[in-house]
Design a protein around this motif. Structure first.
Motif, short mmCIF file in Angstrom:
data_model
loop_
_atom_site.label_atom_id
_atom_site.label_comp_id
_atom_site.label_asym_id
_atom_site.label_seq_id
_atom_site.Cartn_x
_atom_site.Cartn_y
_atom_site.Cartn_z
N THR A 95 0.85 -1.20 0.00
CA THR A 95 0.00 0.00 0.00
C THR A 95 0.89 1.25 0.00
OG1 THR A 95 -0.04 0.21 2.41
CG2 THR A 95 -1.77 -1.18 1.39
N THR A 97 0.99 3.56 2.33
CA THR A 97 1.63 3.70 3.65
C THR A 97 2.79 2.75 3.82
OG1 THR A 97 -0.47 4.43 4.59
CG2 THR A 97 1.19 3.68 6.15
N GLU A 118 -0.57 5.36 9.01
CA GLU A 118 -1.59 5.83 8.06
C GLU A 118 -2.07 7.23 8.43
OE1 GLU A 118 -4.63 2.84 7.87
OE2 GLU A 118 -3.46 1.58 6.50
N ARG A 122 -1.62 10.52 6.15
CA ARG A 122 -2.80 11.32 5.77
C ARG A 122 -2.58 12.80 6.15
NH1 ARG A 122 -6.60 8.01 6.83
NH2 ARG A 122 -7.41 7.63 4.76
N PRO A 134 -3.86 6.77 1.80
CA PRO A 134 -2.80 5.97 2.44
C PRO A 134 -3.01 4.46 2.31
CG PRO A 134 -3.62 7.66 3.94
CD PRO A 134 -4.56 7.62 2.79
N LYS A 135 -4.28 4.04 2.08
CA LYS A 135 -4.57 2.60 2.03
C LYS A 135 -4.54 2.02 0.61
CE LYS A 135 -7.35 2.58 6.25
NZ LYS A 135 -8.64 2.31 6.85
#
Length: 511
Positions: A95, A97, A118, A122, A134-135
């Protein structure tokens, strides 16, 4: 005056080549400082020295007035220096992050605290207007968004000085506008930016000062407000450069490429090319204008046989080619300059000489009954390297050791030399300097004047307008209009690319 970074009299050598010869670069706090030079001039090498990836033979580096030794990127990070590389250093399956915190993971009770990370990502994203989820998985986001992840990665590590290596080479015009806005936000927050580029328009728009390098030597540092694109081009290349492409009106003849009702699905099974119709005639250059992600990649891959069509027909010189293998399509008279030179254009660990014969190594005189003829391959490589001004220490140098522009010139030399009936040029000048762009445009026009068909796909609107004889606008997988470049503008093209269907002068509607 105190500078945030000073590189004084830096010399960096590689076997057989002096990449940086006594170069000085001094960056002020809160400025956008451009590093300008031709492909292979030594810009990236100099920044790799600053980032600790290379060690210089001579010279010194000072951070905020103090002499420093930067022996690896971790030391650079500790000094507040971050680098956004031209080819992103991201892991597709991770991901956003996970990529950002890699090597800097926050741990709670022996486990990575992903929630905390995360939240931090953000917050930084919102502070600098980066709008990154972030995901999200890297594989699922656009190239422009991946670049923002790289920027976030440097900011997460506390970078005060950000180095950008050709940051707009892979971006659409809209993404470039957004990136420039991000630069301005970073400067407002007290950061300093070093911008490696050869795009004069961008330097004039956003930079405060510019340092010019030519063939590894520092030419000088100039205030952008007191110079102009022509002067900078001359300093960079060492000669007059023309920005307009001289060409006679096209004299189109028979149809070489004919695409009828073409439908193509992408890897997820979604229809991305939709009932597309397009003809390209001998003796003309047809440019395809469109925002990235409107089916251009899949269209090229379908023509070249890299993916199978869903329905419709693709004929080359009257012969259906969509049923053939990529090699058979190539042998039918197609040349292809791919949009991603690393993924589809070169075998990076092969020598540049071997890459030049990749399309025909199995044919005579390069091969006889399966035995390769090294002498003939070397002869061909030497010819292309000379004709296309590929700057390399030797034909035996691995392709990955060359600058992006020289890699591109080798690919273009390989494809043009085969003299194909149809030449597909996808982003042919991506990452190239003004001198190389001028050279490649001339080669494309030469192909056209020799009675060949050229299909040009580019996100550079000035390139599309300058080089094309006809412009086909692609939107949502369809050609929605055909435009005469002499009777349209960048603004009008931009509207069409966004799907506007207003009737305009010089626009022939296809829908």
């Amino acid at each position: 005056m105190e500078y945030v970074i000073e590189m004084l009299n830096i010399r960096k050598e590689f076997p057989g080549i002096v990449a940086n010869d006594n170069i000085t670069l001094q960056v002020k706090k809160g400025e956008i400082h451009a590093l300008l030079g031709e492909n292979g001039a030594g810009k990236s090498t100099l920044m790799n020295v600053l980032f600790g990836l290379y060690q210089p033979e001579k010279g010194e580096i000072r951070a905020r007035g103090k002499k420093v030794e930067i022996s690896n990127p971790n030391i650079a990070n500790d000094l507040g220096i971050g680098m956004v590389h031209q080819h992103f250093m991201l892991i597709d399956t991770f991901t956003v992050t996970e990529n950002i915190i890699l090597g800097k993971e926050a741990v709670k009770k022996g486990k990575i605290d992903l929630k905390k990370a995360e939240k931090e990502v953000r917050e930084i994203s919102e502070k600098y207007g980066l709008s990154v989820d972030p995901k999200a998985k890297i594989a699922d986001i656009s190239v422009g968004m991946q670049q923002r992840v790289e920027i976030l990665k440097t900011l997460y590590r506390g970078a005060e000085i950000l180095i950008f290596d050709e940051p707009t080479a892979v971006l659409t015009p809209q993404e470039i506008t957004e990136l420039i806005a991000i630069f301005r936000t970073l400067i407002k927050e007290g950061k300093s930016i070093i911008l490696i580029t050869h795009k004069l328009k961008e330097i004039m728009e956003v930079c405060d000062r510019v340092t010019v390098i030519r063939k590894g030597v520092g030419i000088g540092t100039y205030d952008v407000s007191s110079t102009n694109p022509n002067e900078l081009a001359n300093l960079m290349v060492g000669r007059e450069v023309t920005f307009k492409t001289d060409k006679q009106p096209a004299e189109p003849k028979e149809t070489v490429l004919s695409i009828k009702d073409l439908n193509v699905k992408d890897s997820r099974g979604i229809n991305v090319v939709k009932s597309l119709n397009l003809d390209v005639k001998a003796g003309e250059i047809v440019g395809i204008a469109g925002v990235d992600g409107n089916g251009q990649s899949e269209l090229i891959e379908a023509i070249t046989g890299l993916i199978k069509k869903d329905s419709g027909s693709i004929t080359l010189n009257g012969k259906e080619i969509s049923v053939l293998t990529p090699r058979k399509i190539t042998e039918s008279g197609l040349g292809h300059i791919p949009q991603d030179r690393h993924k589809h254009g070169l075998v990076l660990d092969f020598s540049i000489g071997r890459n030049i014969v990749l399309q025909n190594y199995y044919q005579k005189p390069y091969s006889n009954n399966g035995i390769l003829n090294e002498k003939e391959m070397d002869k061909q490589a030497k010819k292309i390297i000379g004709e296309f001004d590929v700057r390399t220490p030797s034909m035996h140098t691995p392709a990955r050791a060359l600058s992006g522009g020289n890699q591109q010139k080798a690919i273009i030399g390989r494809e043009v030399d085969r003299n194909p009936d149809l030449l597909i040029a996808a982003q042919p000048t991506r990452g190239l300097d003004v001198g190389a762009i001028e050279f490649i445009h001339r080669r494309l026009i030469e192909q056209r004047d020799n009675g060949k068909a050229v299909l040009l796909i580019s996100f550079e609107l000035d390139e599309i307008l300058n080089v094309s004889d006809r412009i086909a606008v692609i939107f949502d997988g369809q050609i929605i209009a055909t435009v005469n470049p002499k009777e349209t503008t960048e603004q009008e093209l931009g509207l069409l690319m966004a799907g506007s269907n207003d009737k305009k002068v010089g626009v022939e509607k296809n829908v």
